[in-house]
Motif scaffolding. Structure first.
Motif, PDB file in Angstrom:
ATOM      1  N   ILE A 519     107.528  -3.373  86.175  1.00  0.00           N
ATOM      2  CA  ILE A 519     108.881  -3.529  86.709  1.00  0.00           C
ATOM      3  C   ILE A 519     109.033  -4.990  87.133  1.00  0.00           C
ATOM      4  N   ILE A 520     110.036  -5.697  86.581  1.00  0.00           N
ATOM      5  CA  ILE A 520     110.234  -7.118  86.857  1.00  0.00           C
ATOM      6  C   ILE A 520     111.463  -7.308  87.735  1.00  0.00           C
ATOM      7  N   GLY A 521     111.286  -8.093  88.807  1.00  0.00           N
ATOM      8  CA  GLY A 521     112.396  -8.397  89.706  1.00  0.00           C
ATOM      9  C   GLY A 521     112.544  -9.887  89.908  1.00  0.00           C
ATOM     10  N   GLY A 522     113.762 -10.322  90.255  1.00  0.00           N
ATOM     11  CA  GLY A 522     113.977 -11.738  90.534  1.00  0.00           C
ATOM     12  C   GLY A 522     115.334 -12.209  90.055  1.00  0.00           C
ATOM     13  N   PRO A 523     115.665 -13.489  90.309  1.00  0.00           N
ATOM     14  CA  PRO A 523     116.969 -14.024  89.895  1.00  0.00           C
ATOM     15  C   PRO A 523     117.138 -14.136  88.389  1.00  0.00           C
ATOM     16  N   ASN A 524     116.051 -14.010  87.626  1.00  0.00           N
ATOM     17  CA  ASN A 524     116.138 -14.043  86.166  1.00  0.00           C
ATOM     18  C   ASN A 524     116.498 -12.690  85.561  1.00  0.00           C
ATOM     19  N   VAL A 525     116.496 -11.613  86.360  1.00  0.00           N
ATOM     20  CA  VAL A 525     116.858 -10.283  85.839  1.00  0.00           C
ATOM     21  C   VAL A 525     118.363 -10.250  85.610  1.00  0.00           C
ATOM     22  N   THR A 526     118.764  -9.887  84.414  1.00  0.00           N
ATOM     23  CA  THR A 526     120.143 -10.053  83.972  1.00  0.00           C
ATOM     24  C   THR A 526     121.102  -9.037  84.598  1.00  0.00           C
ATOM     25  N   MET A 527     122.381  -9.187  84.256  1.00  0.00           N
ATOM     26  CA  MET A 527     123.447  -8.390  84.855  1.00  0.00           C
ATOM     27  C   MET A 527     123.517  -6.970  84.295  1.00  0.00           C
ATOM     28  N   GLY A 528     122.812  -6.710  83.207  1.00  0.00           N
ATOM     29  CA  GLY A 528     122.820  -5.369  82.627  1.00  0.00           C
ATOM     30  C   GLY A 528     123.380  -5.375  81.219  1.00  0.00           C
ATOM     31  N   TYR A 529     123.584  -4.172  80.671  1.00  0.00           N
ATOM     32  CA  TYR A 529     124.081  -4.012  79.308  1.00  0.00           C
ATOM     33  C   TYR A 529     125.604  -3.997  79.292  1.00  0.00           C
ATOM     34  N   TYR A 530     126.168  -4.629  78.298  1.00  0.00           N
ATOM     35  CA  TYR A 530     127.615  -4.743  78.174  1.00  0.00           C
ATOM     36  C   TYR A 530     128.219  -3.380  77.803  1.00  0.00           C
ATOM     37  N   LYS A 531     129.131  -2.912  78.632  1.00  0.00           N
ATOM     38  CA  LYS A 531     129.847  -1.652  78.403  1.00  0.00           C
ATOM     39  C   LYS A 531     128.887  -0.480  78.176  1.00  0.00           C
ATOM     40  N   ASN A 532     127.839  -0.408  78.968  1.00  0.00           N
ATOM     41  CA  ASN A 532     126.861   0.670  78.806  1.00  0.00           C
ATOM     42  C   ASN A 532     126.308   1.033  80.187  1.00  0.00           C
ATOM     43  N   GLU A 533     127.157   1.614  81.008  1.00  0.00           N
ATOM     44  CA  GLU A 533     126.788   1.888  82.390  1.00  0.00           C
ATOM     45  C   GLU A 533     125.664   2.917  82.492  1.00  0.00           C
ATOM     46  N   ALA A 534     125.648   3.889  81.576  1.00  0.00           N
ATOM     47  CA  ALA A 534     124.602   4.922  81.618  1.00  0.00           C
ATOM     48  C   ALA A 534     123.222   4.296  81.435  1.00  0.00           C
ATOM     49  N   LYS A 535     123.098   3.367  80.499  1.00  0.00           N
ATOM     50  CA  LYS A 535     121.828   2.685  80.255  1.00  0.00           C
ATOM     51  C   LYS A 535     121.478   1.757  81.411  1.00  0.00           C
ATOM     52  N   ASN A 536     122.503   1.143  82.018  1.00  0.00           N
ATOM     53  CA  ASN A 536     122.263   0.293  83.187  1.00  0.00           C
ATOM     54  C   ASN A 536     121.640   1.086  84.329  1.00  0.00           C
ATOM     55  N   GLN A 537     122.165   2.279  84.551  1.00  0.00           N
ATOM     56  CA  GLN A 537     121.641   3.133  85.621  1.00  0.00           C
ATOM     57  C   GLN A 537     120.198   3.538  85.342  1.00  0.00           C
ATOM     58  N   GLU A 538     119.863   3.660  84.071  1.00  0.00           N
ATOM     59  CA  GLU A 538     118.519   4.101  83.669  1.00  0.00           C
ATOM     60  C   GLU A 538     117.480   2.993  83.785  1.00  0.00           C
ATOM     61  N   ASP A 539     117.864   1.757  83.425  1.00  0.00           N
ATOM     62  CA  ASP A 539     116.880   0.676  83.285  1.00  0.00           C
ATOM     63  C   ASP A 539     116.891  -0.356  84.417  1.00  0.00           C
ATOM     64  N   PHE A 540     118.006  -0.491  85.135  1.00  0.00           N
ATOM     65  CA  PHE A 540     118.121  -1.497  86.191  1.00  0.00           C
ATOM     66  C   PHE A 540     118.301  -0.826  87.545  1.00  0.00           C
ATOM     67  N   PHE A 541     117.860  -1.498  88.614  1.00  0.00           N
ATOM     68  CA  PHE A 541     118.188  -1.039  89.960  1.00  0.00           C
ATOM     69  C   PHE A 541     118.160  -2.233  90.911  1.00  0.00           C
ATOM     70  N   VAL A 542     118.791  -2.069  92.061  1.00  0.00           N
ATOM     71  CA  VAL A 542     118.844  -3.103  93.088  1.00  0.00           C
ATOM     72  C   VAL A 542     118.142  -2.570  94.328  1.00  0.00           C
ATOM     73  N   ASP A 543     117.221  -3.368  94.902  1.00  0.00           N
ATOM     74  CA  ASP A 543     116.470  -2.883  96.064  1.00  0.00           C
ATOM     75  C   ASP A 543     117.225  -3.160  97.367  1.00  0.00           C
ATOM     76  N   ALA A 544     116.593  -2.841  98.472  1.00  0.00           N
ATOM     77  CA  ALA A 544     117.239  -2.965  99.780  1.00  0.00           C
ATOM     78  C   ALA A 544     117.575  -4.414 100.124  1.00  0.00           C
ATOM     79  N   LYS A 545     116.843  -5.369  99.483  1.00  0.00           N
ATOM     80  CA  LYS A 545     117.106  -6.789  99.731  1.00  0.00           C
ATOM     81  C   LYS A 545     118.105  -7.372  98.736  1.00  0.00           C
ATOM     82  N   GLN A 546     118.766  -6.480  97.982  1.00  0.00           N
ATOM     83  CA  GLN A 546     119.773  -6.867  96.990  1.00  0.00           C
ATOM     84  C   GLN A 546     119.183  -7.653  95.818  1.00  0.00           C
ATOM     85  N   GLN A 547     117.899  -7.457  95.560  1.00  0.00           N
ATOM     86  CA  GLN A 547     117.280  -8.072  94.387  1.00  0.00           C
ATOM     87  C   GLN A 547     117.316  -7.107  93.217  1.00  0.00           C
ATOM     88  N   ARG A 548     117.659  -7.636  92.035  1.00  0.00           N
ATOM     89  CA  ARG A 548     117.725  -6.800  90.834  1.00  0.00           C
ATOM     90  C   ARG A 548     116.336  -6.642  90.218  1.00  0.00           C
TER      91      ARG A 548
END
Length: 710
Positions: A519-548
């Motif tokens: 699992i990779i975190g940091g400012p280099n983690v991108t904004m997610g998939y274009y027009k694909n919210e279901a996949k975004n929910q599956e592959d990306f998350f934001v922690d309590a410190k607002q890091q992606r």
């Protein structure tokens, strides 16, 4: 792994006596002044530390307080980075392209015709001229109706105009939609329609071969900008679509009323690139990359390249639509390096499009930096080792002895200047002779190939790990770390955790090393998939410190010094009928070093008890083997011969046993493919990753045959 040879005992003894005498004479001064002890100390030190427990997150030792996110103060968007470089290095060479002197058709023995070229020297655009070209092009695009924050597409080969176009888009806040030049028509149309593109930048060749047939399927498209200078007129295109030359658009941008038009510069959080992946599974996904994402990734990559400055020359030939190449070139631009353009067909003197006796691009450019995918490095390794086998026995023996001697020396931190000059100079000249760092990414690099590149090309290999979703940034090995099979410690822009995967039996509490999904975190983690919210929910998350964070699907283990090793992939793991888990990627990696194999795809059906394989054999090796067995015919006839299948299977089995694969991991049946797998065939991505779904469909009849269905 040492090379084996039929070394005569007396010659071996003589060589070792000479080495012993030489080492004894230079031992004291070499120990004091070679820097070996410093290199060994750096190689052995801890490179990353876990912040909380064995699962991580792991951070580089020089970024434990905070993760790096920018190269220079105030340079928080890509247009500012380029503007700063243009001010710092105005007259330095920036982008170089070779002049085409002549081309001709060459008839091959099999009746096919290959186009061969003779190329001249590189012609260069300075940083100042490149900046001006990008500014004019951006103004011209705006005059053609391209709006800020509205997507614009580029589908073009790697060349200077690609970067000029990208910089123009960054200046005007036009999100750049990148599409691989080898994508099929339906995939290109999907990307253009999904991104609602009205303007596309392309080349004359791709316009005719890829885009023209699908123009009617992209109803929003209005303007096609061709980067080639000729022709100036483009008849025969559908009504409503205008075709322009890049030069004409720049001339339009140079008009006073367009130059004075106010532009809306981007903010760090704005989308810089929507990068459509090469699609190893299913339809390509668009990854949204912000300016701040790319700058963070570039910052992390640049830190792993010592003494990077304007004296470096980089050779660009991988697809710029791939995050590895785009990030590498952005690293170079930010540090004032020269970038000379090439292609896989003109890279070396022996490349397929270079006329025999003329110079390939590496010979003309003599680069100091180069990025490559393992597939290309594996080819170089096999080609050189095949030539070694064809040497006179005395030459071959000396090469093997020198190879093994150097391998022993670099493991101790020592250089071998005499071996480099006398034995490996000719091999090193294949890449121009000045390469000081090779960056490998896109897939794991085998230990044998990595060690070969270290020894024969006399430079470190920075093996990296990253994904489009992390701007290509994740880890890169340090230049003084000559261990193999690992991808290094986290970059200063990212941190890495391991997540338990129960189904695969990987846990952060495993001994001797913690293991799990990366699992990779940091400012280099991108904004997610274009027009694909279901996949975004599956592959990306934001922690309590607002890091992606991004869940990679790859399985890794951390070693005590903080370096990561990739050991598996979720999608590559198949459970056989008897319950054994087989890692298809592991099987392929172990077998690809077999000299008879150019490429291999392992396949397993969960309803069956054994693994099968599809193999692209090395034509020269297999033809020689067929001759030994008395089998004649065309290349297709040889590959389709059942006897040859069994012969190759026996060699593969022997290689698998030597690689210590388990019995159930060794392919029991194979299919030889006369057709090479290239991005054009649709069976591999532009980064030469296997497209398993497409390969399964392509070889469906053979799968049924090998599993007894036919």
């Amino acid at each position: 792994m040492k090379l084996k040879s039929d070394v005569h005992p007396l010659l071996s003894l003589l060589f070792h006596c000479v080495v012993w005498i030489y080492s004894s004479i230079i031992f004291l001064p070499w120990s004091l002044f070679s820097g070996a002890s410093v290199r060994q100390k750096r190689a052995r030190r801890s490179k990353a530390v876990p912040m909380r427990g064995p699962a991580g997150p792991y951070r580089a030792v020089n970024s434990t307080q905070c993760l790096a996110s920018s190269l220079r103060p105030g340079c928080d968007t890509l247009d500012k980075v380029f503007a700063t470089s243009a001010k710092m290095f105005p007259r330095r060479d920036c982008l170089g392209t070779r002049v085409l002197l002549s081309e001709e058709d060459e008839l091959q023995p099999n009746g096919k015709v290959f186009k061969k070229v003779i190329l001249g020297d590189y012609e260069w655009l300075s940083y100042e001229k490149t900046f001006q070209a990008a500014a004019l092009f951006g103004s011209g695009l705006a005059a053609l109706g391209q709006k800020s924050k509205c997507n614009i597409a580029i589908c073009c080969e790697t060349r200077a105009e690609w970067i000029i176009s990208a910089q123009a888009c960054f200046m005007h806040n036009f999100p750049l939609v990148t599409l691989y030049s080898t994508l099929g028509g339906p995939a290109i149309a999907h990307g253009l329609n999904e991104a609602e593109v009205t303007h596309i930048i392309t080349s004359k060749e791709l316009l005719e071969s890829r885009l023209k047939p699908i123009l009617l399927e992209v109803p929003r498209l209005q303007h096609v900008i061709v980067v080639d200078k000729k022709p100036m007129a483009w008849p025969g295109y559908p009504r409503g679509i205008m075709v322009h030359n890049m030069t004409a658009v720049q001339e339009l941008g140079a008009k006073p009323e367009n130059m004075s038009r106010p532009r809306q510069p981007p903010r760090p959080s704005d989308i810089a690139v929507i990068m459509y992946t090469s699609g190893s599974t299913g339809i390509p996904k668009g990854v949204m990359i912000s300016h701040s994402n790319l700058i963070a990734g570039v910052t992390g990559m640049a830190e792993r390249i010592p003494q990077l400055d304007e004296n470096d020359t980089y050779i660009g030939y991988l697809p710029l639509a791939h995050v590895l190449e785009l990030s590498a070139e952005m690293v170079c631009v930010s540090h004032g390096c020269r970038i000379g353009y090439s292609s896989a067909q003109t890279l070396a003197d022996q490349s397929s499009k270079i006329k025999k006796g003329s110079r390939g691009d590496t010979t003309a450019l003599k680069p100091t930096l180069m990025a490559a995918v393992p597939e290309i490095m594996d080819r170089i390794y096999k080609n050189v080792m095949t030539k070694v086998e064809e040497m006179h026995p005395l030459q071959r023996t000396l090469f093997v002895l020198a190879y093994n001697y150097k391998m022993e020396q670099i493991s101790k931190g020592y250089n071998t200047p005499l071996c480099d000059r006398l034995v490996f100079r000719k091999v090193r000249s294949l890449l121009g002779g000045r390469t000081r760092l090779l960056l490998s990414g896109g897939a794991p690099l085998s230990a044998a190939t990595q060690r070969f590149m270290n020894i024969c090309f006399c430079c470190p290999v920075g093996q990296g790990y990253g994904l489009t979703e992390t701007c290509g940034a994740g880890t890169i090995t340090e230049v003084w770390d000559y261990s193999t099979g690992r991808v290094g410690a986290p970059l200063i822009c990212s941190e890495i955790s391991l997540k338990d995967w129960e189904d695969g039996g990987y846990h952060s509490t495993d001994k001797p090393y913690p293991r799990g999904e990366i699992i990779i975190g940091g400012p280099n983690v991108t904004m997610g998939y274009y027009k694909n919210e279901a996949k975004n929910q599956e592959d990306f998350f934001v922690d309590a410190k607002q890091q992606r964070w991004f869940c990679t699907g790859d399985i890794g283990e951390f070693h005590p010094d903080g370096c990561l090793k990739i050991i598996d992939r979720k999608k590559d793991l198949v459970k056989l009928q008897a319950g054994e888990y087989v890692s298809l990627g592991k099987v392929e990696a172990m077998l690809k070093n077999c000299s008879l194999i150019d490429n291999i795809c392992a396949y397993a059906n969960s309803d069956e008890s054994y693994v099968i394989g599809f193999v692209v054999p090395n034509q020269k090796q297999l033809t020689a083997l067929a001759g030994q067995k008395g089998i004649r015919g065309s290349w297709e006839d040889i590959c389709n011969n059942p006897v040859m299948e069994q012969e190759v299977l026996a060699i593969i089995t022997e290689a698998a046993v030597a690689a210590q694969l388990e019995r159930f991991e060794i392919p029991k049946k194979i299919r030889l493919s006369a057709e090479a797998w290239t991005p054009e065939t649709g069976l591999v991505t532009d980064a030469f990753k296997l497209k398993r779904k497409e390969l399964k469909t392509h070889y469906q009849d053979d799968i049924e045959r090998m599993y007894g269905g036919k």
